[in-house]
Design a protein around this motif. Structure first.
Motif, PDB file in Angstrom:
ATOM      1  N   GLY A  25       0.811  -1.209   0.000  1.00 50.13           N
ATOM      2  CA  GLY A  25       0.000   0.000   0.000  1.00 50.13           C
ATOM      3  C   GLY A  25       0.838   1.249   0.000  1.00 50.13           C
ATOM      4  O   GLY A  25       2.026   1.233  -0.305  1.00 50.13           O
ATOM      5  N   VAL A  26       0.194   2.362   0.380  1.00 51.73           N
ATOM      6  CA  VAL A  26       0.820   3.679   0.368  1.00 51.73           C
ATOM      7  C   VAL A  26       0.488   4.385   1.686  1.00 51.73           C
ATOM      8  O   VAL A  26      -0.625   4.269   2.203  1.00 51.73           O
ATOM      9  CB  VAL A  26       0.308   4.525  -0.814  1.00 51.73           C
ATOM     10  CG1 VAL A  26       0.897   5.933  -0.784  1.00 51.73           C
ATOM     11  CG2 VAL A  26       0.638   3.847  -2.142  1.00 51.73           C
ATOM     12  N   VAL A  27       1.455   5.129   2.195  1.00 51.55           N
ATOM     13  CA  VAL A  27       1.242   5.980   3.365  1.00 51.55           C
ATOM     14  C   VAL A  27       0.661   7.310   2.889  1.00 51.55           C
ATOM     15  O   VAL A  27       1.139   7.887   1.914  1.00 51.55           O
ATOM     16  CB  VAL A  27       2.566   6.243   4.107  1.00 51.55           C
ATOM     17  CG1 VAL A  27       2.319   7.079   5.362  1.00 51.55           C
ATOM     18  CG2 VAL A  27       3.287   4.949   4.439  1.00 51.55           C
ATOM     19  N   ALA A  28      -0.343   7.814   3.575  1.00 50.41           N
ATOM     20  CA  ALA A  28      -0.901   9.127   3.254  1.00 50.41           C
ATOM     21  C   ALA A  28      -1.009   9.960   4.517  1.00 50.41           C
ATOM     22  O   ALA A  28      -1.572   9.517   5.520  1.00 50.41           O
ATOM     23  CB  ALA A  28      -2.271   9.005   2.594  1.00 50.41           C
ATOM     24  N   ALA A  29      -0.466  11.173   4.464  1.00 57.33           N
ATOM     25  CA  ALA A  29      -0.584  12.105   5.586  1.00 57.33           C
ATOM     26  C   ALA A  29      -2.020  12.604   5.686  1.00 57.33           C
ATOM     27  O   ALA A  29      -2.788  12.535   4.723  1.00 57.33           O
ATOM     28  CB  ALA A  29       0.370  13.278   5.395  1.00 57.33           C
ATOM     29  N   ASN A  30      -2.362  13.150   6.834  1.00 65.60           N
ATOM     30  CA  ASN A  30      -3.705  13.692   7.023  1.00 65.60           C
ATOM     31  C   ASN A  30      -3.855  15.094   6.455  1.00 65.60           C
ATOM     32  O   ASN A  30      -4.966  15.628   6.410  1.00 65.60           O
ATOM     33  CB  ASN A  30      -4.063  13.705   8.508  1.00 65.60           C
ATOM     34  CG  ASN A  30      -4.174  12.302   9.076  1.00 65.60           C
ATOM     35  OD1 ASN A  30      -4.271  11.327   8.336  1.00 65.60           O
ATOM     36  ND2 ASN A  30      -4.145  12.194  10.393  1.00 65.60           N
ATOM     37  N   SER A  31      -2.749  15.687   6.037  1.00 62.82           N
ATOM     38  CA  SER A  31      -2.782  17.012   5.413  1.00 62.82           C
ATOM     39  C   SER A  31      -2.731  16.870   3.907  1.00 62.82           C
ATOM     40  O   SER A  31      -2.011  16.020   3.365  1.00 62.82           O
ATOM     41  CB  SER A  31      -1.594  17.852   5.888  1.00 62.82           C
ATOM     42  OG  SER A  31      -1.531  19.088   5.202  1.00 62.82           O
ATOM     43  N   ARG A  32      -3.478  17.717   3.224  1.00 60.50           N
ATOM     44  CA  ARG A  32      -3.444  17.715   1.762  1.00 60.50           C
ATOM     45  C   ARG A  32      -2.139  18.306   1.258  1.00 60.50           C
ATOM     46  O   ARG A  32      -1.437  19.025   1.966  1.00 60.50           O
ATOM     47  CB  ARG A  32      -4.631  18.493   1.194  1.00 60.50           C
ATOM     48  CG  ARG A  32      -4.654  19.952   1.602  1.00 60.50           C
ATOM     49  CD  ARG A  32      -5.713  20.750   0.873  1.00 60.50           C
ATOM     50  NE  ARG A  32      -7.053  20.233   1.095  1.00 60.50           N
ATOM     51  CZ  ARG A  32      -8.150  20.816   0.622  1.00 60.50           C
ATOM     52  NH1 ARG A  32      -8.047  21.938  -0.089  1.00 60.50           N
ATOM     53  NH2 ARG A  32      -9.342  20.309   0.858  1.00 60.50           N
ATOM     54  N   SER A  33      -1.809  18.012   0.018  1.00 61.24           N
ATOM     55  CA  SER A  33      -0.595  18.523  -0.598  1.00 61.24           C
ATOM     56  C   SER A  33      -0.796  19.958  -1.071  1.00 61.24           C
ATOM     57  O   SER A  33      -1.910  20.458  -1.161  1.00 61.24           O
ATOM     58  CB  SER A  33      -0.216  17.642  -1.785  1.00 61.24           C
ATOM     59  OG  SER A  33       0.989  18.085  -2.380  1.00 61.24           O
ATOM     60  N   GLY A  34       0.332  20.616  -1.396  1.00 61.97           N
ATOM     61  CA  GLY A  34       0.255  21.913  -2.044  1.00 61.97           C
ATOM     62  C   GLY A  34      -0.026  23.078  -1.132  1.00 61.97           C
ATOM     63  O   GLY A  34      -0.339  24.178  -1.600  1.00 61.97           O
ATOM     64  N   THR A  35       0.061  22.873   0.184  1.00 63.84           N
ATOM     65  CA  THR A  35      -0.178  23.963   1.128  1.00 63.84           C
ATOM     66  C   THR A  35       1.053  24.150   2.004  1.00 63.84           C
ATOM     67  O   THR A  35       1.750  23.188   2.327  1.00 63.84           O
ATOM     68  CB  THR A  35      -1.396  23.682   2.021  1.00 63.84           C
ATOM     69  OG1 THR A  35      -1.163  22.479   2.768  1.00 63.84           O
ATOM     70  CG2 THR A  35      -2.657  23.508   1.183  1.00 63.84           C
ATOM     71  N   SER A  36       1.313  25.386   2.393  1.00 63.01           N
ATOM     72  CA  SER A  36       2.482  25.679   3.221  1.00 63.01           C
ATOM     73  C   SER A  36       2.197  25.473   4.701  1.00 63.01           C
ATOM     74  O   SER A  36       3.104  25.547   5.525  1.00 63.01           O
ATOM     75  CB  SER A  36       2.948  27.111   2.974  1.00 63.01           C
ATOM     76  OG  SER A  36       1.906  28.026   3.273  1.00 63.01           O
ATOM     77  N   ASN A 272       4.330  19.926   1.738  1.00 68.37           N
ATOM     78  CA  ASN A 272       5.137  21.141   1.761  1.00 68.37           C
ATOM     79  C   ASN A 272       5.110  21.868   3.104  1.00 68.37           C
ATOM     80  O   ASN A 272       5.912  22.774   3.333  1.00 68.37           O
ATOM     81  CB  ASN A 272       4.679  22.085   0.659  1.00 68.37           C
ATOM     82  CG  ASN A 272       4.919  21.503  -0.727  1.00 68.37           C
ATOM     83  OD1 ASN A 272       5.906  20.814  -0.942  1.00 68.37           O
ATOM     84  ND2 ASN A 272       4.013  21.753  -1.657  1.00 68.37           N
ATOM     85  N   TRP A 273       4.226  21.473   3.994  1.00 69.03           N
ATOM     86  CA  TRP A 273       4.152  22.101   5.313  1.00 69.03           C
ATOM     87  C   TRP A 273       5.245  21.621   6.262  1.00 69.03           C
ATOM     88  O   TRP A 273       5.517  22.261   7.289  1.00 69.03           O
ATOM     89  CB  TRP A 273       2.795  21.811   5.971  1.00 69.03           C
ATOM     90  CG  TRP A 273       2.557  20.339   6.165  1.00 69.03           C
ATOM     91  CD1 TRP A 273       1.981  19.471   5.279  1.00 69.03           C
ATOM     92  CD2 TRP A 273       2.938  19.543   7.292  1.00 69.03           C
ATOM     93  NE1 TRP A 273       1.976  18.189   5.784  1.00 69.03           N
ATOM     94  CE2 TRP A 273       2.549  18.214   7.026  1.00 69.03           C
ATOM     95  CE3 TRP A 273       3.558  19.842   8.511  1.00 69.03           C
ATOM     96  CZ2 TRP A 273       2.781  17.172   7.918  1.00 69.03           C
ATOM     97  CZ3 TRP A 273       3.784  18.799   9.415  1.00 69.03           C
ATOM     98  CH2 TRP A 273       3.389  17.481   9.106  1.00 69.03           C
TER      99      TRP A 273
END
Length: 299
Positions: A25-36, A272-273
């Protein structure tokens, strides 16, 4: 003898069969991408994550914490896409203190997990991890793992429970072998003695034998392995989108050769955060690559 049209179709079919993911599988953070700044994923965001994983042949989604209502949102999306979930209770020694300071919030997250199992079914979850690379003593960490296991067993839930640490820490501390499975993060990039084309060899010829020698026949899950596309190189480990693609291709082929070990690719998208550096922010896989047409090429 096969006619040319039949032979052509046969070759296409062979390509489709061989060009597939061998990751769990894949790990996914709880924050969306593309935000500082850290920005919680919405239900629609999690739906996109789950559908991307499903459409590229992954079987599971790993989440690192229950903030942002992530366990419920991610489980809902995973259920709709037919994925399993490796659920993770997160606590951070630096900002939140050691295990002793986190008993109440960990216990609350255990109850959240119990509620999720009752809502989505025990079969949705392949494991529960308590802590990710926590810088506390192995004894303190594993005592909390054992408490969490006891609590969910008392609720009639038999989901395997463990913790996650770096493979080096697991190798050095056999107490981490006492969970229902061994969860280890293993990135060739951070070792620095391997290039991207050796990422799979690093995991399966260095990490896995070392952990099996310490933990015996315990089920082993490589809970993170990946490669950054930005930032500074680390000795032999170069950095670019091409290097990341090469590492993922090599890892995918290595996973094919030892199916006794489950591997989660790190991570779904760039984050990116993250305050550390560009390396840490750039492990994202989607949407950089056409996985089925490139990274999952036949080995």
């Amino acid at each position: 003898m096969l006619s040319l049209p039949v032979l052509f179709v046969s070759l296409i079919f062979t390509n489709v069969v061989l060009a597939r993911t061998n990751f769990q599988g894949v790990v996914a953070a709880n924050s969306r991408s593309g935000t500082s700044s850290y920005t919680c994923r919405t239900q629609a965001d999690w739906n996109t994550v789950a559908n991307d994983l499903k459409n590229n042949g992954f079987k599971s989604l790993r989440i690192l914490g229950f903030d942002c209502n992530a366990l419920d949102l991610a489980s809902s999306s995973a259920a709709a896409a037919g994925l399993t979930v490796l659920a993770g209770i997160y606590y951070d020694l630096i900002s939140q203190g050691p295990v002793a300071n986190n008993h109440a919030r960990i216990d609350a997250d255990v109850q959240t997990f119990i509620s999720a199992v009752r809502k989505y079914g025990a079969g949705r979850y392949i494991g529960l991890t308590v802590g990710n690379e926590v810088a506390d003593s192995p004894a303190n960490i594993m005592n909390k793992v054992n408490q969490a296991r006891s609590t969910i067993r008392s609720a009639g839930i038999n989901t395997p429970v463990s913790t996650v640490h770096t493979w080096v820490d697991v190798r050095a501390n056999s107490l981490f072998c006492q969970g229902d499975f061994v969860g280890a993060n293993a990135h060739a990039f951070f070792d620095g003695n391997f290039n991207s084309g050796q990422a799979g060899d690093f995991v399966f010829k260095t990490v896995v034998p070392s952990l099996k020698s310490v933990c015996g026949g315990k089920k082993l899950i490589i809970t993170e392995s990946g490669w950054p596309s930005r930032g500074n190189s680390n000795r032999l480990a170069g950095v670019s989108t091409g290097e990341e693609r090469n590492a993922l291709l090599n890892l995918n082929c290595a996973c094919r050769d030892d199916t006794s070990v489950s591997v989660f690719a790190f991570e779904y998208d760039d984050q990116n955060w993250k305050p550390q550096n560009e390396n840490e922010r750039s492990f994202g896989i989607f949407p950089k690559f056409n996985l089925n047409g490139d990274v999952f090429a036949p080995c």
